[in-house]
Design an enzyme around this catalytic site. Structure first.
Site, PDB file in Angstrom:
ATOM      1  N   ASP A 249     -14.802   6.409  -4.954  1.00  9.73           N
ATOM      2  CA  ASP A 249     -13.593   6.120  -4.104  1.00  9.73           C
ATOM      3  C   ASP A 249     -13.041   7.284  -3.231  1.00  9.73           C
ATOM      4  OD1 ASP A 249     -10.717   5.394  -4.874  1.00  9.73           O
ATOM      5  OD2 ASP A 249     -10.544   5.556  -6.609  1.00  9.73           O
ATOM      6  N   MET A 250     -12.862   6.508  -1.838  1.00 10.81           N
ATOM      7  CA  MET A 250     -11.796   7.166  -0.209  1.00 10.81           C
ATOM      8  C   MET A 250     -10.913   8.040  -0.807  1.00 10.81           C
ATOM      9  SD  MET A 250     -11.109   4.194   1.751  1.00 10.81           S
ATOM     10  CE  MET A 250      -9.745   2.555   1.234  1.00 10.81           C
ATOM     11  N   HIS A 267      -5.978  -0.268   7.737  1.00 12.95           N
ATOM     12  CA  HIS A 267      -4.935  -1.201   8.541  1.00 12.95           C
ATOM     13  C   HIS A 267      -4.883  -1.690   6.809  1.00 12.95           C
ATOM     14  CE1 HIS A 267      -7.952  -4.609   9.270  1.00 12.95           C
ATOM     15  NE2 HIS A 267      -8.674  -3.998   8.433  1.00 12.95           N
ATOM     16  N   ASP A 268      -5.774  -1.245   5.356  1.00 14.52           N
ATOM     17  CA  ASP A 268      -5.234  -2.354   4.790  1.00 14.52           C
ATOM     18  C   ASP A 268      -4.742  -1.432   3.731  1.00 14.52           C
ATOM     19  OD1 ASP A 268      -7.345  -4.464   4.787  1.00 14.52           O
ATOM     20  OD2 ASP A 268      -8.821  -3.026   3.714  1.00 14.52           O
ATOM     21  N   GLU A 296      -9.502   1.134  14.902  1.00 10.75           N
ATOM     22  CA  GLU A 296      -8.502   0.310  14.496  1.00 10.75           C
ATOM     23  C   GLU A 296      -7.495  -0.724  15.451  1.00 10.75           C
ATOM     24  OE1 GLU A 296      -7.227  -1.269  11.406  1.00 10.75           O
ATOM     25  OE2 GLU A 296      -7.820   0.548  10.143  1.00 10.75           O
ATOM     26  N   GLU A 328      -1.047  -3.397  11.016  1.00  6.70           N
ATOM     27  CA  GLU A 328      -1.338  -2.955  12.264  1.00  6.70           C
ATOM     28  C   GLU A 328      -0.303  -2.365  12.552  1.00  6.70           C
ATOM     29  OE1 GLU A 328      -4.253  -3.512  12.557  1.00  6.70           O
ATOM     30  OE2 GLU A 328      -5.286  -4.602  11.177  1.00  6.70           O
TER      31      GLU A 328
END
Ligand SMILES: C[S@@+](CC[C@H](N)C(=O)[O-])C[C@H]1O[C@@H](n2cnc3c(N)ncnc32)[C@H](O)[C@@H]1O
Ligand SMILES: O=c1cc(-c2ccc(O)cc2)oc2c(O)c(O)ccc12
Length: 363
Positions: A249-250, A267-268, A296, A328
């Site tokens: 998990d980041m 961007h999520d 990105e 974005e």
């Protein structure tokens, strides 16, 4: 004989007329906007481009319909639509058979093949899937209430919970992202090779099925790569030489490497979450000569109408429909996120023919 009188139309009125005429034409494109996506999806599912490719040259309608087992008169209408949009090329035949045309591939139809190096088929199949289309129906409700999220509203889970619980959708999503990596990573390596200089190990944070790292290690033989993603994604990732798959998990910890690569992940998430992820990336790399390569979109707010701006703005709408707080970002917004994550400095470079930029952040 009656005299014919010509009314003189003031210049201003003429201009308005042509604006009206343009508006009337443009509005039809919105009314039937879904048709393009639906017919292109149909062409991919039928395998029209593959049939012509496998034939080794142009095919008549009856050849395509017998190869694919399709109704010739329905297929004729599909081909008429697709050739009108230059997706296939119609070549008049000398004989009177088969509605008078042979159909040939174009650069666009190559992108509808599943195994072409330029393939965008998996992205089209993802965007046109009922799972990804349904949340768009909740967009206005979510914008006005600013409380719910379109994807969660529709599927009762966020995108990552949904993909973890639905292997078929997870495959569709990972294949689509691999298609995005196939398009973007070679362009980054070509345009920005210095990003990979002087590093022996590289971790791809949220790397999906490892496509990005497979391209990097092929192009940069000195690099050993780690592909880092959630357990259910890593479980399905194929074995790749010189790429180690690591699940985790980041938001908790990122595997250590000389540099981190993170593409279409930030961007999520909302700013606070991006800052958290970037801090974990910073902790994973050396303080003195480490770097984080962020691939990105950067939204240009200067009012320029550069050719990719429209696609970047559409991706922003996709983030609104498919993620909870994703968006974005403009350069000013990236500056905030990168500085708040504790990076000393960064560089920004646009990547030719892709919607992405490469932002290199230094601790
Ligand atoms: C939009 S995809 C980008 C995939 C790939 N980087 C690309 O550009 O093709 C986002 C990726 O982030 C992964 N992801 C989401 N939450 C994560 C987490 N908490 N830790 C690690 N990876 C995560 C997803 O599984 C997915 O593969
Ligand atoms: O549907 C998508 C598409 C993308 C995407 C497409 C092309 C790019 O150059 C970058 C990203 O990303 C998505 C994403 O990050 C997500 O969470 C949901 C859907 C999509």
């Amino acid at each position: 004989m009656g005299e014919t009188r010509r009314e003189t139309v003031p210049a201003l009125e003429k201009e308005e007329d042509s604006e009206e005429a343009h508006a009337q034409l443009d509005i039809w494109k919105y009314i039937f906007g879904f048709v393009e996506l639906a017919v292109v999806k149909c062409a991919i599912e039928l395998g029209i481009a593959e049939a012509i490719e496998n034939n080794g040259g142009p095919m008549t309608l009856s050849e395509i319909s017998s190869t694919l087992g399709c109704d010739p008169s329905l297929l004729n209408r599909i081909m008429r639509f697709l050739t009108h949009r230059n997706i296939f090329k119609a070549i008049p035949t000398s004989t009177n058979t088969s509605h008078g045309y042979s159909y040939a591939q174009t650069p666009l139809s190559h992108r509808l093949m599943r195994n072409d190096k330029h393939s965008m088929a998996a992205l089209i199949l993802l965007e046109s899937s009922p799972v990804m289309l349904a949340p768009w129906h909740s967009l206005s409700a979510c914008v006005s209430a600013n409380s719910d999220f379109p994807f969660e509203n529709t599927h009762a889970q966020d995108l990552w919970q949904y993909t973890a619980a639905n292997p078929d959708h997870s495959n569709l999503f990972n294949d689509a992202m691999a298609c995005h990596a196939n398009l973007t990573v070679p362009a980054i390596i070509e345009d920005y090779s210095e990003a990979f200089d002087g590093i022996n190990s590289l971790v791809d944070v949220g790397g999906g099925n490892g496509t990005a790292m497979s391209i990097v290690v092929k192009a940069c033989s000195w690099i050993r790569a780690i592909n880092f993603d959630l357990q259910h994604v890593i479980d399905k990732a194929p074995e790749i030489e010189r790429v180690e798959h690591v699940a985790g998990d980041m938001f908790v910890q990122v595997p250590k490497a000389d540099a981190a690569f993170i593409m279409a992940v930030l961007h999520d998430w909302r700013d606070e979450e991006c800052i958290q992820i970037l801090k974990k990336c910073r902790e994973a790399i050396p303080k003195d000569n480490g770097r984080v390569i962020i691939a990105e979109v950067v939204i240009d707010e200067e009012g320029n109408h550069e050719k990719l701006k429209d696609i970047r703005l559409m991706l922003d709408m996709v983030m609104m429909a498919h993620t909870n707080f994703g968006k974005e970002r403009t350069l000013k917004e990236w500056d905030h996120v990168i500085k708040m994550a504790g990076f000393r400095t960064y560089t920004v470079k646009s990547i030719k023919n892709t919607v992405n930029f490469a932002i290199m952040a230094f601790p």
